[in-house]
Design a protein around this motif. Structure first.
Motif, PDB file in Angstrom:
ATOM      1  N   ILE A 106      -2.992  12.369  -8.072  1.00 19.76           N
ATOM      2  CA  ILE A 106      -4.339  12.921  -7.557  1.00 19.76           C
ATOM      3  C   ILE A 106      -4.099  14.405  -7.494  1.00 19.76           C
ATOM      4  O   ILE A 106      -4.792  15.055  -7.577  1.00 19.76           O
ATOM      5  N   VAL A 107      -2.865  14.590  -6.709  1.00 18.42           N
ATOM      6  CA  VAL A 107      -2.564  16.046  -6.442  1.00 18.42           C
ATOM      7  C   VAL A 107      -2.425  17.040  -7.530  1.00 18.42           C
ATOM      8  O   VAL A 107      -2.922  17.981  -7.735  1.00 18.42           O
ATOM      9  N   PHE A 108      -1.584  16.251  -8.583  1.00 16.54           N
ATOM     10  CA  PHE A 108      -1.222  17.043  -9.950  1.00 16.54           C
ATOM     11  C   PHE A 108      -2.523  17.151 -10.779  1.00 16.54           C
ATOM     12  O   PHE A 108      -2.810  18.463 -11.082  1.00 16.54           O
ATOM     13  N   MET A 113       0.635  -1.312   0.086  1.00 13.14           N
ATOM     14  CA  MET A 113       0.068  -0.131  -0.016  1.00 13.14           C
ATOM     15  C   MET A 113       0.860   1.305  -0.058  1.00 13.14           C
ATOM     16  O   MET A 113       0.686   2.234  -0.636  1.00 13.14           O
ATOM     17  N   PHE A 114       2.313   0.989   0.726  1.00 13.04           N
ATOM     18  CA  PHE A 114       2.793   2.523   0.873  1.00 13.04           C
ATOM     19  C   PHE A 114       3.292   2.656  -0.704  1.00 13.04           C
ATOM     20  O   PHE A 114       3.311   3.811  -1.002  1.00 13.04           O
ATOM     21  N   TRP A 115       3.796   1.848  -1.383  1.00  9.92           N
ATOM     22  CA  TRP A 115       4.253   2.113  -2.591  1.00  9.92           C
ATOM     23  C   TRP A 115       3.413   2.376  -3.619  1.00  9.92           C
ATOM     24  O   TRP A 115       3.751   3.427  -4.582  1.00  9.92           O
ATOM     25  N   ALA A 116       1.878   1.628  -3.499  1.00  8.79           N
ATOM     26  CA  ALA A 116       0.995   2.284  -4.562  1.00  8.79           C
ATOM     27  C   ALA A 116       0.558   3.599  -3.961  1.00  8.79           C
ATOM     28  O   ALA A 116       0.477   4.589  -4.825  1.00  8.79           O
ATOM     29  N   THR A 117       0.943   4.141  -2.775  1.00 10.36           N
ATOM     30  CA  THR A 117       0.450   5.521  -2.387  1.00 10.36           C
ATOM     31  C   THR A 117       1.324   6.352  -2.943  1.00 10.36           C
ATOM     32  O   THR A 117       1.186   7.668  -3.502  1.00 10.36           O
ATOM     33  N   LEU A 118       2.811   5.974  -2.893  1.00  8.91           N
ATOM     34  CA  LEU A 118       3.753   6.874  -3.465  1.00  8.91           C
ATOM     35  C   LEU A 118       3.566   7.216  -4.904  1.00  8.91           C
ATOM     36  O   LEU A 118       3.951   8.248  -5.254  1.00  8.91           O
ATOM     37  N   ILE A 119       2.988   6.338  -5.448  1.00  5.73           N
ATOM     38  CA  ILE A 119       2.926   6.548  -7.091  1.00  5.73           C
ATOM     39  C   ILE A 119       1.496   7.308  -7.430  1.00  5.73           C
ATOM     40  O   ILE A 119       1.652   8.170  -8.157  1.00  5.73           O
TER      41      ILE A 119
END
Length: 380
Positions: free
Chosen positions: A352-354, A341-347
């Motif tokens: 989403i923010v952009f 989940m951490f690496w998925a969030t990092l990607i």
């Protein structure tokens, strides 16, 4: 792979980031909905108000969905226990949120005053009820929730819905409702002009003052009232597998202040909450609306961060079986799950923010009555 204890802390921080992101992004939509019947006098003005958030509200709700999904995946015991204990409260939030999509889509489909006014109040319910209930939920977390586990780690909620509506929890609901209304007011002041902007400014300033008074009052109640916090009294192995019954927990009047005594820099969080709200009120009154919106967002960070820092490492304390309280260390998923989940969030989170930043840039500027008249069939 990152070690297990570090991932537990990272996911406590990431869930906090998602909650703050939801409060800032979807919060200003809800705040605008809360102010809609009061700042818009007449159909045209209310259409102006709705069109400030109409193109974005569904995208902003991604933060809510993502936050719920992250709690489900990272803290499954918290998710299951919360939805058991707060079942009717969560349903009330969902029922209120139902008014938003149908309200935005159907409100202007029919040229009928009663029809449109009804949906305006529906959008008000969809904006005002969720922040109030979320605040009440946080107020109950600070007091402890009456639940426990059996030998199979099946949770049982032993309280009632009406117990959730206690005085301190309602005060926390006022804090939440007022800060979201303040945030929506600053955003609305930034996107409108004329009489609508004037009313939005008054709403934002009033809500900011109520938020500060209620926030300080809640802090004094926790300090000098009869609310006891929770503290772990046994040794904790941060790398151990999840087992909420492997510790002992005691209640103490000063427990929620322990982290602040040990880490004095944490006092910057409540200071940010108060200073941000007062700065937002001052700046929006001076029509420095973008700066006011940023200050309001920082106030939200301060208020939510204050509660999180006070409770750490607790996530969901139990008032009826304190040893069953759920914490950062013992209510999480497996090491592998948290890592993936951490690496998925990092990607995906930067994407989403952009995208969100791009969408707001494209649709920036004031929404005016002239814009509504010129886009009668495409505006909300």
């Amino acid at each position: 792979m990152i070690d297990y204890p570090t991932l537990k802390i990272i996911w406590w921080l990431l869930v906090g980031v998602l909650l703050v992101g939801f409060a800032i992004m979807d919060g200003h939509d809800m705040g605008v909905g809360t102010l809609l019947p009061f700042v818009g006098k007449g159909d045209e003005e209310r259409r102006v108000v709705i069109n400030t958030v109409g193109p974005h509200w569904d995208g902003n709700q991604v933060w809510f969905i993502t936050g719920g999904g992250a709690i489900f995946a990272a803290w499954p015991l918290v998710y299951a226990t919360a939805f058991s204990g707060f079942y009717w409260a969560m349903l009330a939030v969902l029922w209120a949120l139902f008014f938003r999509p149908v309200g935005f889509d159907y409100r202007s489909k029919i040229h009928n005053a009663t029809w449109r006014s009804t949906w305006d109040w529906g959008l008000f319910v969809g904006g005002a009820v969720p922040p109030l209930i979320f605040g009440v939920a946080f107020g109950n977390l600070l007091q402890g929730v009456p639940f426990g586990f059996d030998d199979y780690l099946i949770s049982t909620y032993t309280g009632t819905f009406w117990q959730l509506l206690n005085p301190f929890a309602l005060l926390a609901g006022v804090v939440s409702s007022a800060m979201i209304t303040m945030h929506g007011g600053t955003y609305l002041a930034h996107r409108t002009e004329g009489s609508i902007q004037q009313r939005a400014v008054r709403g934002a300033v009033g809500a900011a003052l109520v938020m500060v008074l209620a926030f300080v009052g809640a802090g004094l109640w926790l300090k000098f009232g009869d609310i006891e916090g929770y503290v772990i009294t046994s040794q904790i192995d941060p790398a151990a597998l999840p087992d909420p019954m492997s510790k002992t927990v005691a209640r103490s009047a000063d427990a929620w202040w322990l982290n602040y005594r040990q880490q004095p820099l944490l006092w910057l969080l409540p200071a940010l909450g108060i200073a941000g709200a007062l700065a937002a009120a001052t700046l929006v009154a001076a029509r420095r609306t973008l700066s006011a919106f940023i200050a309001s967002a920082l106030a939200l960070v301060g208020v939510i961060g204050t509660a999180g820092a006070a409770m750490f490492p607790f996530v969901m304390p139990s008032s009826s079986q304190p040893n069953a309280s759920l914490t950062v260390w013992d209510s999480v998923s497996s090491h592998l799950t948290l890592g993936l989940m951490f690496w998925a969030t990092l990607i995906f989170m930067p994407l989403i923010v952009f995208y969100t930043a791009w969408a707001y840039r494209v649709m920036r500027g004031k929404v005016t009555a002239e814009h509504i008249r010129a886009n009668e069939h495409t505006a909300y």
